[in-house]
Design a protein around this motif. Structure first.
Motif, PDB file in Angstrom:
ATOM      1  N   TYR A 275     -18.000  -4.855   3.351  1.00  0.00           N
ATOM      2  CA  TYR A 275     -17.200  -5.228   2.182  1.00  0.00           C
ATOM      3  C   TYR A 275     -16.999  -6.740   2.103  1.00  0.00           C
ATOM      4  O   TYR A 275     -16.742  -7.289   1.036  1.00  0.00           O
ATOM      5  CB  TYR A 275     -15.840  -4.519   2.203  1.00  0.00           C
ATOM      6  CG  TYR A 275     -14.874  -5.090   3.213  1.00  0.00           C
ATOM      7  CD1 TYR A 275     -13.941  -6.047   2.832  1.00  0.00           C
ATOM      8  CD2 TYR A 275     -14.904  -4.678   4.535  1.00  0.00           C
ATOM      9  CE1 TYR A 275     -13.061  -6.586   3.744  1.00  0.00           C
ATOM     10  CE2 TYR A 275     -14.040  -5.209   5.466  1.00  0.00           C
ATOM     11  CZ  TYR A 275     -13.107  -6.162   5.062  1.00  0.00           C
ATOM     12  OH  TYR A 275     -12.262  -6.700   5.982  1.00  0.00           O
TER      13      TYR A 275
ATOM     14  N   TYR B 115     -20.615   5.047  19.968  1.00  0.00           N
ATOM     15  CA  TYR B 115     -21.450   5.880  19.097  1.00  0.00           C
ATOM     16  C   TYR B 115     -22.944   5.689  19.300  1.00  0.00           C
ATOM     17  O   TYR B 115     -23.741   6.266  18.569  1.00  0.00           O
ATOM     18  CB  TYR B 115     -21.096   5.602  17.624  1.00  0.00           C
ATOM     19  CG  TYR B 115     -19.665   5.932  17.298  1.00  0.00           C
ATOM     20  CD1 TYR B 115     -19.273   7.258  17.088  1.00  0.00           C
ATOM     21  CD2 TYR B 115     -18.683   4.948  17.232  1.00  0.00           C
ATOM     22  CE1 TYR B 115     -17.953   7.580  16.805  1.00  0.00           C
ATOM     23  CE2 TYR B 115     -17.357   5.259  16.953  1.00  0.00           C
ATOM     24  CZ  TYR B 115     -17.005   6.573  16.741  1.00  0.00           C
ATOM     25  OH  TYR B 115     -15.698   6.892  16.461  1.00  0.00           O
TER      26      TYR B 115
ATOM     27  N   GLY C 173       0.816  -1.219   0.000  1.00  0.00           N
ATOM     28  CA  GLY C 173       0.000   0.000   0.000  1.00  0.00           C
ATOM     29  C   GLY C 173       0.844   1.261   0.000  1.00  0.00           C
ATOM     30  O   GLY C 173       0.472   2.266   0.604  1.00  0.00           O
TER      31      GLY C 173
ATOM     32  N   TYR D 143     -24.762   0.874  12.505  1.00  0.00           N
ATOM     33  CA  TYR D 143     -24.542   1.393  11.152  1.00  0.00           C
ATOM     34  C   TYR D 143     -23.048   1.337  10.793  1.00  0.00           C
ATOM     35  O   TYR D 143     -22.672   0.864   9.716  1.00  0.00           O
ATOM     36  CB  TYR D 143     -25.062   2.829  11.070  1.00  0.00           C
ATOM     37  CG  TYR D 143     -24.776   3.500   9.756  1.00  0.00           C
ATOM     38  CD1 TYR D 143     -25.519   3.203   8.611  1.00  0.00           C
ATOM     39  CD2 TYR D 143     -23.748   4.438   9.644  1.00  0.00           C
ATOM     40  CE1 TYR D 143     -25.245   3.821   7.406  1.00  0.00           C
ATOM     41  CE2 TYR D 143     -23.472   5.051   8.433  1.00  0.00           C
ATOM     42  CZ  TYR D 143     -24.226   4.747   7.326  1.00  0.00           C
ATOM     43  OH  TYR D 143     -23.948   5.352   6.117  1.00  0.00           O
ATOM     44  N   LEU D 144     -22.205   1.788  11.718  1.00  0.00           N
ATOM     45  CA  LEU D 144     -20.768   1.800  11.443  1.00  0.00           C
ATOM     46  C   LEU D 144     -20.229   0.382  11.282  1.00  0.00           C
ATOM     47  O   LEU D 144     -19.404   0.115  10.406  1.00  0.00           O
ATOM     48  CB  LEU D 144     -20.008   2.516  12.577  1.00  0.00           C
ATOM     49  CG  LEU D 144     -20.174   4.036  12.606  1.00  0.00           C
ATOM     50  CD1 LEU D 144     -19.504   4.612  13.849  1.00  0.00           C
ATOM     51  CD2 LEU D 144     -19.596   4.683  11.352  1.00  0.00           C
TER      52      LEU D 144
ATOM     53  N   GLN E  16     -20.991  -0.716   7.922  1.00  0.00           N
ATOM     54  CA  GLN E  16     -20.160  -0.019   6.940  1.00  0.00           C
ATOM     55  C   GLN E  16     -18.748  -0.601   6.893  1.00  0.00           C
ATOM     56  O   GLN E  16     -18.175  -0.780   5.824  1.00  0.00           O
ATOM     57  CB  GLN E  16     -20.071   1.478   7.270  1.00  0.00           C
ATOM     58  CG  GLN E  16     -21.380   2.222   7.129  1.00  0.00           C
ATOM     59  CD  GLN E  16     -21.881   2.241   5.701  1.00  0.00           C
ATOM     60  OE1 GLN E  16     -21.164   2.614   4.783  1.00  0.00           O
ATOM     61  NE2 GLN E  16     -23.113   1.815   5.496  1.00  0.00           N
ATOM     62  N   PHE E  17     -18.192  -0.896   8.062  1.00  0.00           N
ATOM     63  CA  PHE E  17     -16.806  -1.372   8.114  1.00  0.00           C
ATOM     64  C   PHE E  17     -16.683  -2.831   7.694  1.00  0.00           C
ATOM     65  O   PHE E  17     -15.628  -3.254   7.257  1.00  0.00           O
ATOM     66  CB  PHE E  17     -16.226  -1.204   9.527  1.00  0.00           C
ATOM     67  CG  PHE E  17     -16.036   0.234   9.913  1.00  0.00           C
ATOM     68  CD1 PHE E  17     -15.514   1.138   9.004  1.00  0.00           C
ATOM     69  CD2 PHE E  17     -16.381   0.694  11.168  1.00  0.00           C
ATOM     70  CE1 PHE E  17     -15.341   2.474   9.345  1.00  0.00           C
ATOM     71  CE2 PHE E  17     -16.214   2.021  11.516  1.00  0.00           C
ATOM     72  CZ  PHE E  17     -15.699   2.910  10.602  1.00  0.00           C
TER      73      PHE E  17
ATOM     74  N   ASP F  57      -8.940   4.227  15.541  1.00  0.00           N
ATOM     75  CA  ASP F  57      -9.580   5.540  15.544  1.00  0.00           C
ATOM     76  C   ASP F  57      -9.637   6.127  14.144  1.00  0.00           C
ATOM     77  O   ASP F  57     -10.608   6.761  13.764  1.00  0.00           O
ATOM     78  CB  ASP F  57      -8.835   6.495  16.474  1.00  0.00           C
ATOM     79  CG  ASP F  57      -9.086   6.140  17.930  1.00  0.00           C
ATOM     80  OD1 ASP F  57     -10.055   5.406  18.190  1.00  0.00           O
ATOM     81  OD2 ASP F  57      -8.327   6.593  18.790  1.00  0.00           O
ATOM     82  N   LYS F  58      -8.573   5.912  13.382  1.00  0.00           N
ATOM     83  CA  LYS F  58      -8.526   6.523  12.052  1.00  0.00           C
ATOM     84  C   LYS F  58      -9.462   5.837  11.083  1.00  0.00           C
ATOM     85  O   LYS F  58     -10.063   6.467  10.240  1.00  0.00           O
ATOM     86  CB  LYS F  58      -7.098   6.456  11.493  1.00  0.00           C
ATOM     87  CG  LYS F  58      -6.220   7.567  11.992  1.00  0.00           C
ATOM     88  CD  LYS F  58      -4.954   7.628  11.154  1.00  0.00           C
ATOM     89  CE  LYS F  58      -4.193   8.910  11.471  1.00  0.00           C
ATOM     90  NZ  LYS F  58      -2.925   8.984  10.785  1.00  0.00           N
ATOM     91  N   THR F  59      -9.535   4.519  11.159  1.00  0.00           N
ATOM     92  CA  THR F  59     -10.248   3.792  10.115  1.00  0.00           C
ATOM     93  C   THR F  59     -11.506   3.109  10.619  1.00  0.00           C
ATOM     94  O   THR F  59     -12.360   2.725   9.828  1.00  0.00           O
ATOM     95  CB  THR F  59      -9.359   2.681   9.514  1.00  0.00           C
ATOM     96  OG1 THR F  59      -9.144   1.690  10.522  1.00  0.00           O
ATOM     97  CG2 THR F  59      -8.032   3.239   9.074  1.00  0.00           C
ATOM     98  N   GLY F  60     -11.618   2.920  11.924  1.00  0.00           N
ATOM     99  CA  GLY F  60     -12.766   2.194  12.447  1.00  0.00           C
ATOM    100  C   GLY F  60     -12.576   0.695  12.351  1.00  0.00           C
ATOM    101  O   GLY F  60     -13.319  -0.073  12.944  1.00  0.00           O
TER     102      GLY F  60
END
Lengths: 212, 248
Positions: free
Chosen positions: B166, B151, B70, B158-159, B162-163, B136-139
Motif C-alpha cells: 500500500y 511462513y 477508527g 508474498y505476505l 501484501q502488507f 498476529d491479527k493483521t500481519g
C-alpha cells in the motif's frame, strides 16, 4: 477432503495448482472443482478466521493458493459455459489508499466463483458508476479504512442511486471502522464485518437481487 | 478542577506540555499507541476499562486524548464522570489544531503519510501483549525476516509485499512540527524517512490549541463533545464527527 481443499487451507499455492491440474487431467469438471472443493475450502478458512484460529496472513495465503488453482481452472470454466456466481465491481472509496482488506475480499469472492473487476484504491464515485455499467455488475463492494473517508461510501452510493443502478446492482460495504449501523444509515444493501463473511453475504445479495 | 486525562502515548509531549500550563490539576494516564489497530470494539474496551477505573470522588471529568480513531471511541459510555472528547477523526487532526484544517489538507494532498514526535520516537513501543495481538491479527509490524521464518520463503515474501504494498500509493511524508521539539532532530528523522521511501517531504506547522483547551476546561461544543453519565459516544460521519446518545 481433497488435495485441492487441503492445499488452499494450508495456503500452499504450488500444491493447489498441482492438485487442480491433476483433477482437470483426471476429468473432473471445472465447476465441480470450484463448487465442490474451492468454495468449501474458503468457507472453512472463513470459519477458522471467525474463531480466531486463522488471522489475516492465513487468509491472504489461502486466497493466494485459491487463485493459483483458479488460474488453471478458469479457462475450463469459460469453455464449459459456466456462468459466474455474480459480476462484482470492487474498490476502496475516494480519498482512501488502503487496499489490503479490499484485496482479500476480492480474492475470496473470486474463489467463490464471482467475476471480479477491481478498481483499486482511491476510486471516485463516477468510476464505480462507469464500471458497473461497463461490466453489467450485479454487486458493488466498497471498502474504507478511515472514518474520514467513510463519507465517500455515502457519496458513492448516492452516485449509483442517481445513475439508476440500484435495481441492477446490490451494494455491500466493509472495512475496519465500518459498522452495520453505518451501512444502514447510508442505504447499503449489506455489510460484512470481515472478509470471511464476504462470500456468503455476496451470494445472498446476488440471489436476492435482480437476475444478472 | 481536578481532571483525569487518558491519552494515547503518541501525544505524550503535546499532552505533557498542555498539562503543565493548565489552570487545573490534571493527572495523566497514557495508554499504548496503536490501539486502533486492534479494531474499534477492542480499542473501546481498553478505553472503557481505563475510564471506569477513574475514582469519581477524586475527579470532576475524564478527558480523552483521542479522536474517533477508527471508531475506537464509538460506543464509549460515561458511567460516573463526564467524558470530554475533541471532535476529530484522528491524532493528525488533533496535531493540526482541528478537523477542518485536517479535512482540507487531506482532500488536497492525497497519499500523505504523517509523522510527529510521538510517531517517530514511539514507533515500536506497543506493549508486548498488544503488539503480539496486532501482529498476529493483521500481519502489520512483521519484518520480512519474521514472515519468512513463520511462513516460508515464498509465502513470507508474498505476505510482506501484501502488507507493505500500500505504501506504493503514498507520495509524500508530512512532519507536523509543534514547536515543542528540543532541536531539529525529529524533523531530520522524518526527512530521512521520506528520502528512504522515495516520497516528497513537507513540514507542516502544528497547532496545540485543542490540547490546551482540552486540559483547560474550555470545552466549546463546536470542538469538543461532553458526554454526561448515562450517555455514550456515537459517530456521526459528518462534520461534527461525534455526538452523544442516551444509553438505552
Amino acid at each position: 477432503m481433497s488435495d485441492l481443499y487441503e492445499a488452499i487451507l494450508n495456503g500452499n499455492a504450488p500444491a493447489a495448482a498441482e492438485a487442480a491440474r491433476k483433477a482437470l487431467e483426471g476429468g473432473t469438471a471445472a465447476l465441480e472443482l470450484v463448487q465442490g472443493h474451492m468454495v468449501p475450502a474458503m468457507d472453512e478458512v472463513g470459519r477458522r478466521f471467525e474463531c480466531e484460529d486463522y488471522f489475516v496472513p492465513e487468509l491472504l495465503l489461502a486466497a493466494r493458493a485459491m487463485k493459483a488453482a483458479l488460474a488453471l481452472i478458469r479457462p475450463h470454466l469459460a469453455s464449459s459455459g459456466a456462468q459466474p456466481a455474480g459480476r462484482v465491481v470492487i474498490g476502496t472509496v475516494k480519498g482512501d489508499l488502503h487496499d489490503i482488506g479490499k484485496n482479500i475480499v476480492a480474492s475470496m469472492l473470486e474463489g467463490g466463483g464471482f467475476e471480479i473487476t477491481d478498481l483499486g484504491a482511491d476510486v471516485a464515485p463516477e468510476k464505480f458508476v462507469d464500471a458497473v455499467r461497463a461490466h453489467r455488475a450485479n454487486l458493488v463492494c466498497l471498502s474504507a479504512l478511515l472514518t474520514v473517508t467513510m463519507s465517500s461510501m455515502k457519496t458513492t452510493i448516492e452516485a449509483l442511486t442517481a445513475a439508476g443502478l440500484r435495481g441492477q446492482a446490490k451494494i455491500m460495504v466493509g472495512g475496519a471502522p465500518v459498522t452495520q449501523r453505518f451501512a444502514d444509515e447510508i442505504g447499503a444493501d449489506g455489510y460484512g464485518e470481515n472478509a470471511a463473511v464476504a462470500v456468503a453475504l455476496a451470494r445472498k445479495l446476488v440471489t436476492a437481487g435482480a437476475p444478472a | 478542577m481536578r481532571l483525569k486525562l487518558i491519552s494515547c502515548e503518541v501525544l505524550y509531549r503535546e499532552m505533557c506540555a498542555a498539562v503543565a500550563r493548565s489552570p487545573h490539576q490534571v493527572d495523566i494516564e497514557f495508554l499504548p499507541k496503536g490501539l486502533h489497530d486492534l479494531g474499534g470494539s477492542s480499542m473501546r474496551a481498553r478505553l472503557q476499562e481505563a475510564a471506569d477505573r477513574v475514582d469519581p470522588t477524586q475527579y470532576e471529568a475524564v478527558l480523552l486524548g483521542y479522536a474517533l480513531c477508527g471508531n475506537g471511541v464509538a460506543g464509549l459510555v460515561s458511567h460516573a464522570l463526564p467524558l470530554v472528547i475533541p471532535r476529530a477523526h484522528d491524532c493528525i487532526a488533533l496535531l493540526m489544531g482541528g478537523r477542518n484544517r485536517y479535512q482540507s489538507y487531506f482532500e488536497n494532498h492525497p497519499g500523505v503519510y504523517f509523522r510527529s514526535t510521538g510517531w517517530l520516537e514511539r514507533g515500536e513501543n506497543l506493549d508486548q501483549a498488544t503488539l503480539g495481538v496486532v501482529r498476529d491479527k493483521t500481519g502489520a509490524g512483521y519484518t520480512l525476516e519474521d514472515l519468512i521464518a513463520r511462513y516460508g520463503e515464498d509465502n513470507g515474501r508474498y505476505l510482506f509485499e501484501q502488507f507493505n504494498g500500500y505504501q506504493r500509493n503514498y507520495r509524500q511524508l508530512a512532519y507536523i512540527a509543534t514547536g515543542l521539539e528540543p532541536d531539529g532532530s525529529f524533523e531530520q528523522r522524518a526527512r530521512e524517512e521520506a528520502t528512504r521511501r522515495g516520497w516528497q517531504f513537507e513540514t507542516i506547522r502544528g497547532d496545540l490549541r485543542l490540547f490546551e483547551r482540552l486540559v483547560a476546561g474550555d470545552w466549546d461544543e463546536s470542538d469538543f463533545l461532553v458526554v454526561p453519565p448515562g450517555w455514550r459516544v456515537k459517530p456521526t460521519y459528518d462534520a461534527g464527527i461525534i455526538e452523544k446518545e442516551q444509553v438505552p
